[in-house]
Write a protein that holds these residues in place. Structure first.
Motif, PDB file in Angstrom:
ATOM      1  N   LEU A  75     -10.240 -20.953 -31.637  1.00  0.00           N
ATOM      2  CA  LEU A  75      -9.625 -20.774 -30.318  1.00  0.00           C
ATOM      3  C   LEU A  75     -10.665 -20.285 -29.307  1.00  0.00           C
ATOM      4  N   THR A  76     -11.493 -19.342 -29.694  1.00  0.00           N
ATOM      5  CA  THR A  76     -12.520 -18.825 -28.791  1.00  0.00           C
ATOM      6  C   THR A  76     -13.542 -19.912 -28.448  1.00  0.00           C
ATOM      7  N   ALA A  77     -14.030 -20.620 -29.456  1.00  0.00           N
ATOM      8  CA  ALA A  77     -15.030 -21.668 -29.213  1.00  0.00           C
ATOM      9  C   ALA A  77     -14.437 -22.791 -28.366  1.00  0.00           C
ATOM     10  N   SER A  88     -11.893 -22.613 -26.232  1.00  0.00           N
ATOM     11  CA  SER A  88     -11.679 -22.123 -24.869  1.00  0.00           C
ATOM     12  C   SER A  88     -12.988 -22.083 -24.096  1.00  0.00           C
ATOM     13  N   ASP A  89     -14.048 -21.619 -24.742  1.00  0.00           N
ATOM     14  CA  ASP A  89     -15.354 -21.574 -24.092  1.00  0.00           C
ATOM     15  C   ASP A  89     -15.863 -22.980 -23.774  1.00  0.00           C
ATOM     16  N   GLU A 149      -8.916 -17.803 -34.943  1.00  0.00           N
ATOM     17  CA  GLU A 149      -9.408 -17.057 -33.782  1.00  0.00           C
ATOM     18  C   GLU A 149     -10.772 -17.572 -33.338  1.00  0.00           C
ATOM     19  N   THR A 150     -11.630 -17.879 -34.303  1.00  0.00           N
ATOM     20  CA  THR A 150     -12.960 -18.402 -33.988  1.00  0.00           C
ATOM     21  C   THR A 150     -12.852 -19.753 -33.306  1.00  0.00           C
ATOM     22  N   GLU A 153     -13.979 -24.272 -20.771  1.00  0.00           N
ATOM     23  CA  GLU A 153     -14.476 -23.598 -19.566  1.00  0.00           C
ATOM     24  C   GLU A 153     -15.818 -24.194 -19.118  1.00  0.00           C
TER      25      GLU A 153
END
Length: 157
Positions: free
Chosen positions: A43-45, A47-48, A40-41, A51
């Motif tokens: 995937l979030t990093a 994705s950011d 999850e960490t 972006e």
């Protein structure tokens, strides 16, 4: 051996037989939970990071084509992108880290060209930095998918 001793022995063997599977299940559950947290960490990093890179790419292209002044905002996004690359490097495998570094490299070149400066890697690559960054974002996404064990996607374009 007395009946009491054999009863105690049977109870101890039964307890040990029940304890071993419980410990194995607990260890496996802990590994799965830890992996899920890191996934999850990542995937979030990731994705950011994508972006931020897309924002930097868009602003750089607008600056080059339309001469829209995004200098202050572009600087903020570039700082954010560099920090996100460092975050991904903490949790990504070797391939993800390499791909993230290349995103940072091509994003920097895209920024410079957007600002009207020369491409610092122009002699190393045939494509302009905007094309390179697009392509590199696809490579980064593929590396993240591989680490997360997710089926291949269609890319970012």
């Amino acid at each position: 051996m007395t009946a009491f001793a054999s009863s105690v022995t049977l109870v101890l063997v039964g307890a040990a037989a029940g304890l071993v599977p419980t410990l194995v299940v607990d260890v496996l559950r802990n590994r799965r939970e830890t992996r899920t947290r890191w996934d999850e960490t990542l995937l979030t990093a990731a994705s950011d990071l994508v972006e931020a890179a897309r924002t930097l790419l868009h602003m750089s292209q607008r600056m080059r084509e339309d001469r829209v002044d995004y200098a202050d905002k572009l600087d903020e996004v570039h700082i954010q992108l560099r920090a996100l690359v460092e975050r991904v490097k903490f949790i990504g495998d070797d391939h993800v880290r390499t791909e993230a570094e290349l995103v940072r490299r091509h994003a920097y070149a895209a920024r410079l060209v957007g600002e009207g400066r020369p491409d610092p890697r122009g002699d190393e690559y045939a494509d302009d930095p905007f094309v390179r960054l697009h392509r590199q974002l696809d490579g980064f996404a593929e590396a993240v998918r591989r680490q997360l064990q997710v089926a291949a996607g269609r890319g970012h374009r």
